[in-house]
Scaffold this motif. Structure first.
Motif, PDB file in Angstrom:
ATOM      1  N   ALA A 100       7.870   4.496  11.948  1.00 59.06           N
ATOM      2  CA  ALA A 100       6.408   4.592  11.841  1.00 59.06           C
ATOM      3  C   ALA A 100       5.908   3.911  10.582  1.00 59.06           C
ATOM      4  CB  ALA A 100       5.971   6.051  11.865  1.00 59.06           C
ATOM      5  N   GLU A 101       4.868   3.090  10.746  1.00 59.08           N
ATOM      6  CA  GLU A 101       4.250   2.385   9.622  1.00 59.08           C
ATOM      7  C   GLU A 101       2.845   2.885   9.338  1.00 59.08           C
ATOM      8  OE1 GLU A 101       4.398  -1.697  10.857  1.00 59.08           O
ATOM      9  OE2 GLU A 101       6.484  -1.911  10.238  1.00 59.08           O
ATOM     10  N   GLY A 102       2.252   3.577  10.302  1.00 56.74           N
ATOM     11  CA  GLY A 102       0.902   4.088  10.127  1.00 56.74           C
ATOM     12  C   GLY A 102       0.698   5.318  10.986  1.00 56.74           C
ATOM     13  N   LEU A 103      -0.149   6.223  10.519  1.00 61.11           N
ATOM     14  CA  LEU A 103      -0.450   7.446  11.241  1.00 61.11           C
ATOM     15  C   LEU A 103      -1.885   7.837  10.929  1.00 61.11           C
ATOM     16  CD1 LEU A 103       0.564   9.878  12.953  1.00 61.11           C
ATOM     17  CD2 LEU A 103       1.177  10.979  10.780  1.00 61.11           C
ATOM     18  N   GLY A 159     -11.356  17.027  13.989  1.00 63.01           N
ATOM     19  CA  GLY A 159     -12.324  17.552  13.023  1.00 63.01           C
ATOM     20  C   GLY A 159     -12.421  16.563  11.878  1.00 63.01           C
ATOM     21  N   ASP A 160     -11.447  16.589  10.993  1.00 63.68           N
ATOM     22  CA  ASP A 160     -11.328  15.598   9.915  1.00 63.68           C
ATOM     23  C   ASP A 160     -10.457  14.449  10.413  1.00 63.68           C
ATOM     24  OD1 ASP A 160     -12.759  16.980   7.928  1.00 63.68           O
ATOM     25  OD2 ASP A 160     -11.009  18.205   7.447  1.00 63.68           O
ATOM     26  N   THR A 161     -10.554  13.328   9.741  1.00 64.57           N
ATOM     27  CA  THR A 161      -9.698  12.184  10.047  1.00 64.57           C
ATOM     28  C   THR A 161      -8.943  11.783   8.794  1.00 64.57           C
ATOM     29  OG1 THR A 161     -11.168  11.352  11.768  1.00 64.57           O
ATOM     30  CG2 THR A 161      -9.633   9.777  10.817  1.00 64.57           C
ATOM     31  N   VAL A 162      -7.640  11.647   8.933  1.00 63.11           N
ATOM     32  CA  VAL A 162      -6.789  11.199   7.839  1.00 63.11           C
ATOM     33  C   VAL A 162      -5.990  10.010   8.332  1.00 63.11           C
ATOM     34  CG1 VAL A 162      -4.836  11.807   6.361  1.00 63.11           C
ATOM     35  CG2 VAL A 162      -6.658  13.471   6.754  1.00 63.11           C
ATOM     36  N   SER A 163      -6.050   8.898   7.595  1.00 63.00           N
ATOM     37  CA  SER A 163      -5.296   7.691   7.918  1.00 63.00           C
ATOM     38  C   SER A 163      -4.277   7.437   6.820  1.00 63.00           C
ATOM     39  CB  SER A 163      -6.218   6.480   8.044  1.00 63.00           C
ATOM     40  OG  SER A 163      -7.055   6.623   9.147  1.00 63.00           O
ATOM     41  N   LEU A 164      -3.033   7.246   7.231  1.00 69.25           N
ATOM     42  CA  LEU A 164      -1.944   7.023   6.295  1.00 69.25           C
ATOM     43  C   LEU A 164      -1.191   5.762   6.668  1.00 69.25           C
ATOM     44  CD1 LEU A 164      -0.483  10.645   6.428  1.00 69.25           C
ATOM     45  CD2 LEU A 164      -2.171   9.772   4.819  1.00 69.25           C
ATOM     46  N   THR A 165      -0.649   5.097   5.664  1.00 75.73           N
ATOM     47  CA  THR A 165       0.224   3.954   5.900  1.00 75.73           C
ATOM     48  C   THR A 165       1.476   4.144   5.066  1.00 75.73           C
ATOM     49  OG1 THR A 165      -0.882   2.682   4.182  1.00 75.73           O
ATOM     50  CG2 THR A 165      -1.614   2.300   6.438  1.00 75.73           C
ATOM     51  N   ARG A 166       2.560   3.556   5.555  1.00 71.86           N
ATOM     52  CA  ARG A 166       3.813   3.629   4.829  1.00 71.86           C
ATOM     53  C   ARG A 166       4.121   2.258   4.260  1.00 71.86           C
ATOM     54  NH1 ARG A 166       9.563   4.383   7.453  1.00 71.86           N
ATOM     55  NH2 ARG A 166       8.928   2.302   7.997  1.00 71.86           N
ATOM     56  N   SER A 167       4.317   2.210   2.965  1.00 72.61           N
ATOM     57  CA  SER A 167       4.646   0.968   2.290  1.00 72.61           C
ATOM     58  C   SER A 167       5.892   1.207   1.446  1.00 72.61           C
ATOM     59  CB  SER A 167       3.478   0.525   1.411  1.00 72.61           C
ATOM     60  OG  SER A 167       3.817  -0.622   0.679  1.00 72.61           O
ATOM     61  N   GLN A 168       6.923   0.456   1.711  1.00 76.02           N
ATOM     62  CA  GLN A 168       8.200   0.582   1.006  1.00 76.02           C
ATOM     63  C   GLN A 168       8.715   2.017   1.043  1.00 76.02           C
ATOM     64  OE1 GLN A 168       7.569  -1.136  -2.857  1.00 76.02           O
ATOM     65  NE2 GLN A 168       7.245  -3.183  -2.019  1.00 76.02           N
ATOM     66  N   GLY A 169       8.564   2.655   2.191  1.00 74.53           N
ATOM     67  CA  GLY A 169       9.077   4.007   2.393  1.00 74.53           C
ATOM     68  C   GLY A 169       8.204   5.120   1.865  1.00 74.53           C
ATOM     69  N   ILE A 170       7.064   4.800   1.262  1.00 73.96           N
ATOM     70  CA  ILE A 170       6.170   5.803   0.676  1.00 73.96           C
ATOM     71  C   ILE A 170       4.890   5.886   1.495  1.00 73.96           C
ATOM     72  CG2 ILE A 170       4.899   6.488  -1.402  1.00 73.96           C
ATOM     73  CD1 ILE A 170       7.913   6.455  -1.834  1.00 73.96           C
ATOM     74  N   TRP A 171       4.532   7.103   1.911  1.00 73.60           N
ATOM     75  CA  TRP A 171       3.286   7.316   2.643  1.00 73.60           C
ATOM     76  C   TRP A 171       2.143   7.462   1.652  1.00 73.60           C
ATOM     77  CZ3 TRP A 171       2.593   6.664   7.670  1.00 73.60           C
ATOM     78  CH2 TRP A 171       3.708   6.683   8.501  1.00 73.60           C
TER      79      TRP A 171
END
Length: 179
Positions: free
Chosen positions: A44-47, A52-64
């Motif tokens: 996974a590279e993005g989630l 209700g709320d929206t949270v967008s995360l990305t993974r870069s070099q193993g760190i979310w």
């Protein structure tokens, strides 16, 4: 003692023993993979979770991280990804849900090959038709409506902001003076 078989739409023929024929009598639904969508959590590279709320995360070099660089609870992200990867369908080929949307998840995975664009897979979870029933899910990568355990859907969608670490406020006012 052997039979010639092929897959529908495939020109490749192969041999199977007659012992395989009784197993072929299962209902077609029993041959379907129960996993809602098969992926490895470390890919996974993005989630993005919207409930209700929206949270967008990305993974870069193993760190979310969030788009603005805010800290993320990595253990909580991994738990959500694992719940999503382990999600199993109870029923397939249901009617398009008419119930309210519980929430949505957008998963970003790497594309095939070095130059391929990332693949985005969307999940839309719908409330059960009846009290105590199963949630329904539509996944962009599959052309079926599936039912899943309500507790599994709630685990994935609950409190998206809980994935973010609480900001620690330190103004120095509570610390004793240095001597």
């Amino acid at each position: 003692s052997t039979q010639v078989v092929c897959r529908r739409g495939d020109n490749e023929l192969f041999w199977v023993t007659d012992g395989a024929l009784p197993r072929m009598d299962k209902a077609p639904i029993r041959w379907r993979a129960p996993g809602v969508f098969d992926f490895e959590t470390w890919d996974a590279e993005g989630l993005t979770i919207s409930a209700g709320d929206t949270v967008s995360l990305t993974r870069s070099q193993g760190i979310w991280e969030t788009d603005d660089g805010s800290e993320v609870d990595h253990t909580a992200v991994q738990r959500r990804l694992t719940a999503l990867a382990d999600l199993e369908a109870e029923e397939f080929d249901l009617v398009q849900p008419a119930t309210k949307v519980m929430g949505e998840v957008l998963l970003t995975l790497p594309g095939d090959g070095d130059e391929a664009a990332p693949v985005e897979v969307g999940y839309t979870f719908h409330r059960p038709l009846t009290e105590g029933g199963q949630a329904m899910v539509v996944v962009t990568a599959r052309d079926t409506v599936m039912s899943v355990e309500m507790t599994a859907a709630e685990e994935i969608l609950s409190n998206p902001r809980g994935l973010l670490k609480a900001a620690e406020i330190t103004d120095g006012g509570d610390e004793p003076p240095l001597e």
